[in-house]
Design an enzyme around this catalytic site. Structure first.
Site, PDB file in Angstrom:
ATOM      1  N   ASP A   1      77.756  60.359 -37.564  1.00 49.84           N
ATOM      2  CA  ASP A   1      77.008  61.543 -37.180  1.00 49.84           C
ATOM      3  C   ASP A   1      77.064  61.695 -35.850  1.00 49.84           C
ATOM      4  O   ASP A   1      76.137  61.993 -34.937  1.00 49.84           O
ATOM      5  CB  ASP A   1      75.548  61.438 -37.556  1.00 49.84           C
TER       6      ASP A   1
ATOM      7  N   ARG B   1      66.581  60.492 -24.068  1.00 55.44           N
ATOM      8  CA  ARG B   1      66.497  61.562 -25.172  1.00 55.44           C
ATOM      9  C   ARG B   1      65.835  61.222 -26.284  1.00 55.44           C
ATOM     10  O   ARG B   1      66.432  60.556 -27.087  1.00 55.44           O
ATOM     11  CB  ARG B   1      67.606  62.560 -25.331  1.00 55.44           C
TER      12      ARG B   1
ATOM     13  N   ASP C   1      65.167  61.272 -29.940  1.00 55.36           N
ATOM     14  CA  ASP C   1      65.758  61.888 -30.990  1.00 55.36           C
ATOM     15  C   ASP C   1      64.921  62.443 -32.113  1.00 55.36           C
ATOM     16  O   ASP C   1      64.144  61.295 -32.637  1.00 55.36           O
ATOM     17  CB  ASP C   1      67.107  61.186 -31.262  1.00 55.36           C
TER      18      ASP C   1
ATOM     19  N   GLU D   1      63.093  65.564 -28.216  1.00 58.81           N
ATOM     20  CA  GLU D   1      64.186  66.738 -28.927  1.00 58.81           C
ATOM     21  C   GLU D   1      63.140  67.163 -30.262  1.00 58.81           C
ATOM     22  O   GLU D   1      63.255  66.107 -31.424  1.00 58.81           O
ATOM     23  CB  GLU D   1      65.090  65.960 -29.140  1.00 58.81           C
TER      24      GLU D   1
ATOM     25  N   ASP E   1      74.080  70.708 -31.288  1.00 60.41           N
ATOM     26  CA  ASP E   1      73.870  70.839 -32.513  1.00 60.41           C
ATOM     27  C   ASP E   1      73.835  72.713 -32.818  1.00 60.41           C
ATOM     28  O   ASP E   1      74.176  73.105 -31.908  1.00 60.41           O
ATOM     29  CB  ASP E   1      72.116  70.480 -32.497  1.00 60.41           C
TER      30      ASP E   1
HETATM   31  C1  OTU Z   1      69.177  65.500 -33.843  1.00 60.29           C
HETATM   32  O1  OTU Z   1      69.060  66.806 -34.338  1.00 60.29           O
HETATM   33  C2  OTU Z   1      70.529  65.383 -33.156  1.00 60.29           C
HETATM   34  O2  OTU Z   1      70.719  66.007 -32.189  1.00 60.29           O
HETATM   35  C3  OTU Z   1      71.673  65.575 -34.402  1.00 60.29           C
HETATM   36  O3  OTU Z   1      72.854  65.575 -33.742  1.00 60.29           O
HETATM   37  C4  OTU Z   1      71.373  64.361 -35.415  1.00 60.29           C
HETATM   38  O4  OTU Z   1      72.505  64.968 -36.485  1.00 60.29           O
HETATM   39  C5  OTU Z   1      69.999  64.221 -35.925  1.00 60.29           C
HETATM   40  O5  OTU Z   1      69.012  64.304 -35.022  1.00 60.29           O
HETATM   41  C6  OTU Z   1      69.818  63.166 -36.646  1.00 60.29           C
HETATM   42  O6  OTU Z   1      70.116  61.923 -35.710  1.00 60.29           O
HETATM   43  O7  OTU Z   1      68.541  68.237 -37.491  1.00 60.29           O
HETATM   44  O8  OTU Z   1      70.401  69.766 -36.634  1.00 60.29           O
HETATM   45  O9  OTU Z   1      64.120  68.306 -34.677  1.00 60.29           O
HETATM   46  O10 OTU Z   1      66.570  69.683 -35.870  1.00 60.29           O
HETATM   47  O11 OTU Z   1      66.041  66.336 -34.618  1.00 60.29           O
HETATM   48  C7  OTU Z   1      69.776  68.948 -35.731  1.00 60.29           C
HETATM   49  C8  OTU Z   1      64.489  68.257 -35.955  1.00 60.29           C
HETATM   50  C9  OTU Z   1      68.808  68.110 -36.344  1.00 60.29           C
HETATM   51  C10 OTU Z   1      66.057  68.187 -36.148  1.00 60.29           C
HETATM   52  C11 OTU Z   1      66.961  67.504 -34.945  1.00 60.29           C
HETATM   53  C12 OTU Z   1      68.265  67.119 -35.511  1.00 60.29           C
END
Ligand code: OTU
Length: 634
Positions: free
Chosen positions: A145, A285, A287, A329, A394
């Protein structure tokens, strides 16, 4: 004879004594640490009691957390301790108008950590003061990921470099005036993490690190109220293990959620967090904060305990690495996003609402939803700030509140469908070239992937494309807090569709906007006969104006309404000086008449064009044009 009830104060004193005893068995407890222990232990204790009061191992785990914090402080490098002190004397350092963040993947932008180091002169040229390197820890090939499936928090992915290189890079960046920002991916680990492997092998200590159930009974019960987050990968919130058991995996099937109801998980992750802090990371950050606490019968998102866990991590950080700041985040409903922001929780937070509504305004040529968001959802507690951005690594999710939209006569669901069609190029006449991400046929939900340049119209050859890229950044650079630049966007990087040929990436359309560093476009950044050169010249101009504009510091903003639905207006005020921002999101010219500007002094300075403006003549905003005007209230 009556047995005297245990007074809470005795419990506190005993817990405190146990914590200090544990700390001293793991080394010296120095005075600096003791001072911060005294300041923050009561808070940590209160949080721990609320979270883990019923657990028999509560006292022992809390004591071990403090022991880890003390040991971590003892090994914290001296330069970081000096830096902690500097931060203490300037806790609002991130509110400066000089702040500018850059974001990139280590491999995609620099090849490896050594390559990122070679880019430091470029980062300085741009004026970065903050660099977010996307996750660079050990992570299984193909099931990573993009690094968000961490198999060791203490090892850098060997293809990128070593932990020593990372710590050296952090120090070198700091000397260059750039704070290193890294993810703390603490909601889940990779299924290849040692803890996950031990859980899989049936070790009860580690089975309790995750949410593993013998059959579908509990998963079915939870899934009655949880939402599907990565439906392209698997339905629901659980995945089956080979032995027939089920494990909670909110994101990809190989990312197992940690069980924060177990204090041992908190203790272990606090150790990983402090290890990262001691490598020289200045901002962590946090996550996927919304998902860290689960409770049957709820959505299992943004539960009150999620905040308690974050605050407890913050208290630990305050003891052992006091200069480090958390960034939240949470890409969720705006009421929830803001709930993570406070000096005791996360001092920084992404502003996904402003980001999404900037794109919404460009698509609709109507700035009213964005204006409304700035009016009612921009304010934050003192000592905290937004991180503003045009796009990230993202997808873009349309996280505005339906109730806000309804006030403007907009139906949330229908509007999201329109925006998804528009940004995936399925709407007649749309300038955007994006790709759908996690389309969910059942809920109708979807998100959008694409680079800024491709979404804004440059890829489609739309004449407004470059202006929209600049306009979107002009907004992010002027609303306050820390603006981010996704590196590559400043040279108008386009979508990279080659991910579809890569078996490890094809299932995740976000790779479309995560292309390699566009060397040719960087080479042409001085050539204004190319889109790369023009966008670069205009964005770097905005960056240098922002740095010289103290009104842009801090987070406070007051809005400025005009009679034009397509014009976004706000003022940034410092003392008796005002910078008025007016931004036209439409394809047509707009005339702002002098009456609308009558609350302001007649002479103003256009900061970007470096020219005086007579407000008696009104202001003409070109299609996708904007002004940053310095003036005073009349
Ligand atoms: C985050 O994002 C990261 O920025 C992503 O790159 C990861 O894939 C994910 O976590 C898992 O570690 O769904 O589409 O707030 O929207 O945390 C991005 C809720 C994600 C989610 C967010 C997530």
């Amino acid at each position: 004879m009556t047995i005297p009830a245990v007074r809470p104060v005795d419990v506190f004193d005993e817990d405190r004594a146990a914590a200090l005893a544990a700390a001293s068995t793991s080394g010296r407890v120095d005075d600096d640490f003791l001072e911060r222990f005294d300041a923050h232990f009561p808070r940590l204790h209160g949080l721990f009691t609320r979270l883990y009061g019923a657990r028999p191992d509560r006292r022992e785990q809390l004591a071990q957390v403090v022991a880890t914090a003390s040991a971590s402080w003892n090994t914290r490098p001296l330069d970081l301790k000096v830096h902690d002190r500097q931060r203490r004397s300037d806790p609002d350092w991130f509110q400066s108008e000089r702040m500018l963040g850059g974001v990139c993947y280590v491999d995609r932008f620099g090849g490896n950590l050594a390559g990122i180091r070679e880019q430091i002169p470029y980062f300085r040229e741009l004026g970065l003061t903050y660099l977010h390197l996307l996750p660079l820890f050990d992570s299984p090939d193909g099931e990573s990921d993009g690094g968000y499936a961490v198999s060791s928090y203490r090892r850098v992915n060997p293809s990128l470099g070593t932990m020593t290189q990372l710590a050296d890079l952090a120090a070198e960046l700091r000397l260059a005036g750039i704070s290193l920002v890294l993810d703390f991916v603490f909601n889940h680990t990779s299924d290849q993490h040692d803890w996950a492997q031990r859980a899989l092998a049936g070790d009860p200590e580690f089975e309790d690190f995750y949410l593993i159930f013998p059959d579908r009974k509990m998963p079915d019960a939870y899934e009655r109220t949880t939402r599907e987050v990565f439906p392209d990968d698997h339905p629901g919130s659980f995945v089956a293990l080979e032995d027939g058991r089920w494990v909670w995996a909110t994101f990809h099937r190989y990312q197992w959620d940690l069980n924060y109801a177990n204090p041992a998980v908190f203790r272990a992750m606090a150790g990983e967090m402090l290890f990262l802090a001691n490598q020289g990371v200045e901002v962590l950050r946090m996550d996927a904060v919304a998902f860290i606490w689960k409770q049957l019968g709820t959505s299992c998102e943004s539960l009150p305990e999620a905040h308690l866990v974050l605050q407890a991590f913050h208290a630990v950080l305050a003891m052992a690495a006091p200069g480090v700041v958390f960034k939240s985040e949470a890409i969720v409903h705006p009421d929830e996003v803001v709930s993570y922001v406070s000096p005791e929780e996360c001092r920084l937070s992404y502003n996904p609402l402003q980001m999404a509504l900037t794109w919404e305004a460009l698509a609709t040529r109507d700035a009213r939803l964005l204006q409304q968001a700035l009016e009612r959802r921009h304010a934050l507690p003192a000592g905290t700030a937004w991180v503003t951005y045009v796009r990230s690594h993202d997808d873009i999710g349309w996280t505005f509140a339906d109730e806000d939209a309804a006030e403007l006569g907009i139906d949330g669901r229908g509007h999201r469908e329109f925006l998804n069609r528009f940004y995936t190029g399925r709407h007649e006449g749309a300038f955007a070239r994006g790709v759908a991400f996690q389309q969910n046929p059942t809920s109708g939900d979807a998100r959008v992937a694409g680079t800024t340049a491709s979404l804004a119209g440059i890829e489609a050859g739309d004449p407004g494309g470059e202006d929209r890229v600049v306009l979107a950044h002009a907004i992010a650079l002027s609303t306050g807090g820390v603006p981010l630049l996704y590196l590559g966007d400043e040279v108008a990087q386009l979508n990279d569709y080659s991910y579809a040929d890569d078996p490890g990436r094809r299932g995740d359309s976000r790779w479309v906007h995560r292309g390699n560093r566009p060397r040719d476009q960087y080479a042409r950044r001085g050539d204004t006969s190319t889109p790369a050169g023009r966008v670069f010249e205009r964005l770097t101009k905005l960056i240098s104006v922002r740095r010289a504009t103290p009104e842009f510091a801090g987070n406070s903003l007051s809005t400025f309404r005009t009679p034009h639905a397509s014009v976004l207006g706000y003022q940034r005020i410092a003392g008796d000086s005002v910078v008025l921002v007016l931004a036209n999101v439409s394809d047509a010219e707009v005339q702002i008449d002098p009456m609308t500007l009558s609350g302001l002094m007649r002479t103003a300075r256009d900061l970007v064009r470096n020219a005086d403006v007579d407000l008696n003549e009104g202001i003409v905003l070109r299609p996708h044009g904007f002004v940053w005007l310095r003036t005073r209230s009349a």
